[in-house]
Design a protein around this motif. Structure first.
Motif, short mmCIF file in Angstrom:
data_model
loop_
_atom_site.label_atom_id
_atom_site.label_comp_id
_atom_site.label_asym_id
_atom_site.label_seq_id
_atom_site.Cartn_x
_atom_site.Cartn_y
_atom_site.Cartn_z
N PRO A 1 -0.82 8.95 2.91
CA PRO A 1 -0.48 7.49 2.91
C PRO A 1 -1.07 6.70 3.11
O PRO A 1 -1.80 6.68 4.38
N THR A 2 -1.31 5.18 2.61
CA THR A 2 -2.22 4.15 3.40
C THR A 2 -0.85 3.98 4.07
O THR A 2 0.08 3.63 4.20
N PRO A 3 -1.30 3.79 5.58
CA PRO A 3 -0.39 3.09 6.74
C PRO A 3 -0.26 1.89 6.69
O PRO A 3 -0.39 1.13 6.03
N VAL A 4 1.10 1.62 7.54
CA VAL A 4 1.49 0.19 7.56
C VAL A 4 1.70 0.20 9.38
O VAL A 4 1.20 0.77 9.77
N ILE A 5 1.95 -1.62 9.09
CA ILE A 5 1.51 -1.81 10.22
C ILE A 5 2.93 -1.62 11.10
O ILE A 5 1.95 -1.26 12.51
N LEU B 1 -2.42 9.14 12.63
CA LEU B 1 -3.16 8.31 12.18
C LEU B 1 -4.22 8.76 10.46
O LEU B 1 -5.03 7.84 10.39
N ALA B 2 -5.17 9.30 11.95
CA ALA B 2 -6.90 9.85 11.30
C ALA B 2 -6.67 10.50 10.04
O ALA B 2 -7.58 10.22 8.68
N SER C 1 4.64 7.46 9.46
CA SER C 1 5.08 7.48 10.04
C SER C 1 6.17 7.36 10.96
O SER C 1 5.94 6.96 12.48
N ALA C 2 7.26 8.39 10.76
CA ALA C 2 8.23 8.41 11.47
C ALA C 2 7.31 9.76 12.43
O ALA C 2 8.20 9.83 13.53
N ALA C 3 6.87 10.37 11.61
CA ALA C 3 6.52 11.91 12.62
C ALA C 3 4.88 11.10 13.35
O ALA C 3 5.31 11.47 15.19
N ILE C 4 4.28 10.27 13.47
CA ILE C 4 3.74 9.33 14.81
C ILE C 4 4.82 8.73 15.33
O ILE C 4 4.00 8.96 16.60
N ASN D 1 5.43 10.46 2.25
CA ASN D 1 4.68 9.74 1.83
C ASN D 1 5.09 8.54 3.35
O ASN D 1 4.51 9.48 4.48
N VAL D 2 4.36 6.93 3.53
CA VAL D 2 3.90 6.63 4.53
C VAL D 2 5.55 6.44 5.61
O VAL D 2 5.54 6.13 6.80
#
Length: 153
Positions: free
Chosen positions: A67-71, A59-60, A40-43, A35-36
């Protein structure tokens, strides 16, 4: 998925980016859908490990398939580019984020100002500072001063 998110977050906090990517791969192998928070944690792990290529690749992948990225996702990817002297990529992501309908927060703007400072574009750093006069914190002042100082201003 919750346990995987926690494990990947620990990898990020301990600068074990490869471990985070391995866990993400294992999740997909066992048909767990990241999920996001997972992505996000991996990024963030890649950001902490100064692995901008992996961060931007993740991110790409999110932008293409979800899933859709967040801020927070964008902030981590932008920070990864900025940390690794990929300031133009970081700034490109800043503009992409806005194009995708996200308003930059204090963290985003601070990274943007820092990237401008590293790129020797102190005038842009100053404009970015002025653009965000209503949402500044102490670190915003510090990165703006640093950007100007780095460039002899």
């Amino acid at each position: 998925v919750v346990s995987s998110n926690a494990a990947i977050s620990v990898c990020a906090a301990s600068v074990r980016w490869q471990c985070a990517l391995d866990l993400l791969e294992v999740m997909q192998m066992v048909d767990l859908v990241p999920n996001v928070i997972t992505c996000s944690a991996a990024i963030s792990a890649c950001e902490q490990g100064e692995q901008w290529q992996h961060a931007l690749g993740l991110l790409a992948g999110m932008l293409n398939a979800g899933p859709t990225p967040v801020i927070v996702t964008y902030n981590s990817a932008i920070s990864a580019g900025e940390r690794c002297e990929q300031w133009q990529r970081a700034l490109d992501l800043f503009w992409l984020m806005q194009k995708d309908g996200f308003e930059p927060d204090v963290i985003t703007n601070n990274v943007r100002i820092h990237a401008y400072g590293k790129s020797e574009k102190w005038q842009h750093a100053h404009v970015a500072f002025e653009d965000n006069i209503g949402s500044l914190d102490i670190s915003t002042y510090n990165v703006t001063i640093g950007a100007c100082e780095k460039n002899g201003r």
